[in-house]
Design a protein around this motif. Structure first.
Motif, mmCIF file in Angstrom:
data_model
loop_
_atom_site.group_PDB
_atom_site.id
_atom_site.type_symbol
_atom_site.label_atom_id
_atom_site.label_comp_id
_atom_site.label_asym_id
_atom_site.label_seq_id
_atom_site.Cartn_x
_atom_site.Cartn_y
_atom_site.Cartn_z
ATOM 1 N N ASP A 54 0.845 -1.185 0.000
ATOM 2 C CA ASP A 54 0.000 0.000 0.000
ATOM 3 C C ASP A 54 0.889 1.248 0.000
ATOM 4 O O ASP A 54 1.645 1.484 0.941
ATOM 5 N N GLU A 55 0.803 2.053 -1.057
ATOM 6 C CA GLU A 55 1.716 3.180 -1.196
ATOM 7 C C GLU A 55 1.546 4.206 -0.081
ATOM 8 O O GLU A 55 2.527 4.811 0.364
ATOM 9 N N SER A 56 0.330 4.407 0.403
ATOM 10 C CA SER A 56 0.134 5.394 1.466
ATOM 11 C C SER A 56 0.832 4.950 2.751
ATOM 12 O O SER A 56 1.414 5.767 3.469
ATOM 13 N N ARG A 57 0.809 3.645 3.031
ATOM 14 C CA ARG A 57 1.479 3.129 4.222
ATOM 15 C C ARG A 57 2.991 3.148 4.039
ATOM 16 O O ARG A 57 3.741 3.383 4.985
ATOM 17 N N VAL A 58 3.446 2.876 2.812
ATOM 18 C CA VAL A 58 4.879 2.971 2.518
ATOM 19 C C VAL A 58 5.345 4.412 2.699
ATOM 20 O O VAL A 58 6.411 4.668 3.268
ATOM 21 N N ALA A 59 4.546 5.357 2.217
ATOM 22 C CA ALA A 59 4.891 6.768 2.352
ATOM 23 C C ALA A 59 4.961 7.172 3.819
ATOM 24 O O ALA A 59 5.858 7.920 4.234
ATOM 25 N N THR A 60 4.027 6.668 4.628
ATOM 26 C CA THR A 60 4.044 6.973 6.063
ATOM 27 C C THR A 60 5.292 6.410 6.721
ATOM 28 O O THR A 60 5.911 7.054 7.587
ATOM 29 N N ALA A 61 5.694 5.196 6.320
ATOM 30 C CA ALA A 61 6.914 4.592 6.874
ATOM 31 C C ALA A 61 8.129 5.447 6.537
ATOM 32 O O ALA A 61 9.005 5.669 7.373
ATOM 33 N N TRP A 62 8.202 5.951 5.307
ATOM 34 C CA TRP A 62 9.303 6.811 4.896
ATOM 35 C C TRP A 62 9.342 8.091 5.745
ATOM 36 O O TRP A 62 10.399 8.503 6.210
ATOM 37 N N GLU A 63 8.195 8.692 5.943
ATOM 38 C CA GLU A 63 8.141 9.921 6.734
ATOM 39 C C GLU A 63 8.558 9.646 8.185
ATOM 40 O O GLU A 63 9.245 10.460 8.805
ATOM 41 N N ASP A 64 8.139 8.502 8.717
ATOM 42 C CA ASP A 64 8.495 8.168 10.100
ATOM 43 C C ASP A 64 9.990 7.939 10.251
ATOM 44 O O ASP A 64 10.589 8.307 11.265
ATOM 45 N N ILE A 65 10.610 7.304 9.263
ATOM 46 C CA ILE A 65 12.059 7.104 9.303
ATOM 47 C C ILE A 65 12.765 8.454 9.278
ATOM 48 O O ILE A 65 13.747 8.671 9.997
ATOM 49 N N GLN A 66 12.280 9.370 8.472
ATOM 50 C CA GLN A 66 12.860 10.710 8.427
ATOM 51 C C GLN A 66 12.746 11.391 9.790
ATOM 52 O O GLN A 66 13.668 12.065 10.251
ATOM 53 N N TYR A 67 11.607 11.182 10.461
ATOM 54 C CA TYR A 67 11.399 11.784 11.777
ATOM 55 C C TYR A 67 12.357 11.184 12.799
ATOM 56 O O TYR A 67 13.025 11.900 13.557
ATOM 57 N N LEU A 68 12.461 9.856 12.822
ATOM 58 C CA LEU A 68 13.315 9.192 13.804
ATOM 59 C C LEU A 68 14.771 9.570 13.621
ATOM 60 O O LEU A 68 15.524 9.646 14.586
ATOM 61 N N ARG A 69 15.174 9.808 12.375
ATOM 62 C CA ARG A 69 16.562 10.175 12.102
ATOM 63 C C ARG A 69 16.959 11.451 12.833
ATOM 64 O O ARG A 69 18.115 11.627 13.220
ATOM 65 N N GLY A 70 15.995 12.356 13.032
ATOM 66 C CA GLY A 70 16.333 13.638 13.627
ATOM 67 C C GLY A 70 16.096 13.749 15.118
ATOM 68 O O GLY A 70 16.392 14.778 15.716
ATOM 69 N N THR A 71 15.555 12.703 15.754
ATOM 70 C CA THR A 71 15.221 12.817 17.169
ATOM 71 C C THR A 71 16.438 12.644 18.075
ATOM 72 O O THR A 71 16.489 13.199 19.161
ATOM 73 N N GLY A 72 17.414 11.850 17.632
ATOM 74 C CA GLY A 72 18.586 11.606 18.465
ATOM 75 C C GLY A 72 18.289 10.769 19.693
ATOM 76 O O GLY A 72 19.070 10.753 20.645
ATOM 77 N N GLU A 73 17.165 10.058 19.704
ATOM 78 C CA GLU A 73 16.804 9.261 20.866
ATOM 79 C C GLU A 73 17.718 8.048 20.995
ATOM 80 O O GLU A 73 18.046 7.395 20.003
ATOM 81 N N ALA A 74 18.138 7.760 22.206
ATOM 82 C CA ALA A 74 19.027 6.633 22.459
ATOM 83 C C ALA A 74 18.220 5.411 22.877
ATOM 84 O O ALA A 74 17.121 5.523 23.407
ATOM 85 N N VAL A 75 18.773 4.230 22.629
ATOM 86 C CA VAL A 75 18.162 2.981 23.056
ATOM 87 C C VAL A 75 18.694 2.648 24.451
ATOM 88 O O VAL A 75 19.894 2.676 24.668
ATOM 89 N N PRO A 76 17.817 2.344 25.427
ATOM 90 C CA PRO A 76 18.291 2.041 26.794
ATOM 91 C C PRO A 76 19.222 0.837 26.824
ATOM 92 O O PRO A 76 18.943 -0.185 26.197
ATOM 93 N N MET A 77 20.340 0.971 27.516
ATOM 94 C CA MET A 77 21.299 -0.117 27.667
ATOM 95 C C MET A 77 21.586 -0.767 26.316
ATOM 96 O O MET A 77 21.444 -1.979 26.134
ATOM 97 N N ASP A 78 21.978 0.045 25.348
ATOM 98 C CA ASP A 78 22.230 -0.448 23.993
ATOM 99 C C ASP A 78 23.589 -1.147 23.959
ATOM 100 O O ASP A 78 24.637 -0.502 23.990
ATOM 101 N N MET A 79 23.579 -2.472 23.893
ATOM 102 C CA MET A 79 24.815 -3.253 23.923
ATOM 103 C C MET A 79 25.634 -3.081 22.650
ATOM 104 O O MET A 79 26.826 -3.391 22.626
ATOM 105 N N ARG A 80 25.005 -2.564 21.591
ATOM 106 C CA ARG A 80 25.723 -2.335 20.344
ATOM 107 C C ARG A 80 26.718 -1.193 20.462
ATOM 108 O O ARG A 80 27.592 -1.043 19.608
ATOM 109 N N THR A 81 26.587 -0.372 21.509
ATOM 110 C CA THR A 81 27.585 0.673 21.747
ATOM 111 C C THR A 81 28.799 0.118 22.486
ATOM 112 O O THR A 81 29.812 0.805 22.605
ATOM 113 N N LEU A 82 28.695 -1.097 22.989
ATOM 114 C CA LEU A 82 29.818 -1.751 23.677
ATOM 115 C C LEU A 82 30.542 -2.717 22.753
ATOM 116 O O LEU A 82 31.770 -2.753 22.708
#
Length: 235
Positions: A54-82
């Protein structure tokens, strides 16, 4: 290496443009045609939801990824940083759906050269010892001592690997004591680390009371080292 260099080049190009935000409507028809199957295949791994075709849902996913890219939110206890993860596996996703794309895409030589063999499910189990390398329900506890810090968190469905805790101890040049328990399966243990070195460890079966409490559970009675380290049922 060539794929990493290409990604780096694209990223630097994007930064030189000032981190321009591209809305879905601003993309060309060819760009949308290339992105749609990728977003459709990877949206559950990246955004925890399916878009289908569904293109409208794909478009929403794209917009959400763009939003998340700019939030700078960290993942709690992110082991990938270790312990570093694999970019290719991260793109491949936990369910490995990204590479299940239309034949017109995956038959391209550049795509075949980049596609990894394993999903993050396999990578996380091998490298971090857990299904997802972060701590859910994470919170710190201030014990009132300037040189001590306590934290509680859950992981599925066992404790993080010793390599993760070694890396944590080495990163902050400190001593770490890790206590874990899984009441459902009845196992527990503890480990101690000193500046990146495993100093002591123990694993045991959880001891339970003979009688059930008012909630229908048997109370944990041992070993002693876990009695004051269980914030809630589960670990």
């Amino acid at each position: 290496p060539s794929c990493c260099q290409q990604i780096h080049q694209w990223y630097q190009m994007w930064l030189s443009e000032g981190g321009v935000y591209h809305s879905w409507d601003s993309l060309t028809a060819m760009q949308k045609a290339r992105l749609s199957p990728l977003l459709s295949a990877g949206s559950f791994d990246w955004l925890n939801r399916f878009t289908g075709e569904d293109e409208s849902r794909v478009a929403t996913a794209w917009e959400d990824i763009q939003y998340l890219r700019g939030t700078g939110e960290a993942v709690p206890m992110d082991m990938r940083t270790l312990l570093p993860t694999s970019l290719a596996a991260e793109l491949h996703g936990f369910n490995g759906r990204l590479w299940k794309t239309p034949e017109v895409i995956w038959r391209q030589a550049c795509w075949q050269a980049f596609a990894p063999g394993n999903s993050t499910y396999h990578l996380y189990q091998c490298r971090y010892g857990v299904k997802w390398p972060n701590g859910s329900g994470f919170h710190c506890i201030d014990g009132g001592h300037a040189t001590e810090l306590s934290a509680e968190f859950d992981t599925p469905w066992g404790p993080p690997s010793a390599e993760v805790l070694c890396a944590l101890s080495a990163r902050f040049r400190c001593q770490v004591r890790h206590v874990y328990a899984e009441e459902g399966c009845g196992f527990c243990g503890y480990s101690e680390y000193d500046h990146g070195r495993l100093a002591d460890h123990e694993s045991d079966d959880i001891e339970f009371s003979d009688e059930e409490n008012e909630d229908g559970f048997r109370d944990v009675t041992g070993p002693d080292y876990i009695l004051d380290s269980l914030p809630h049922y589960g670990g």
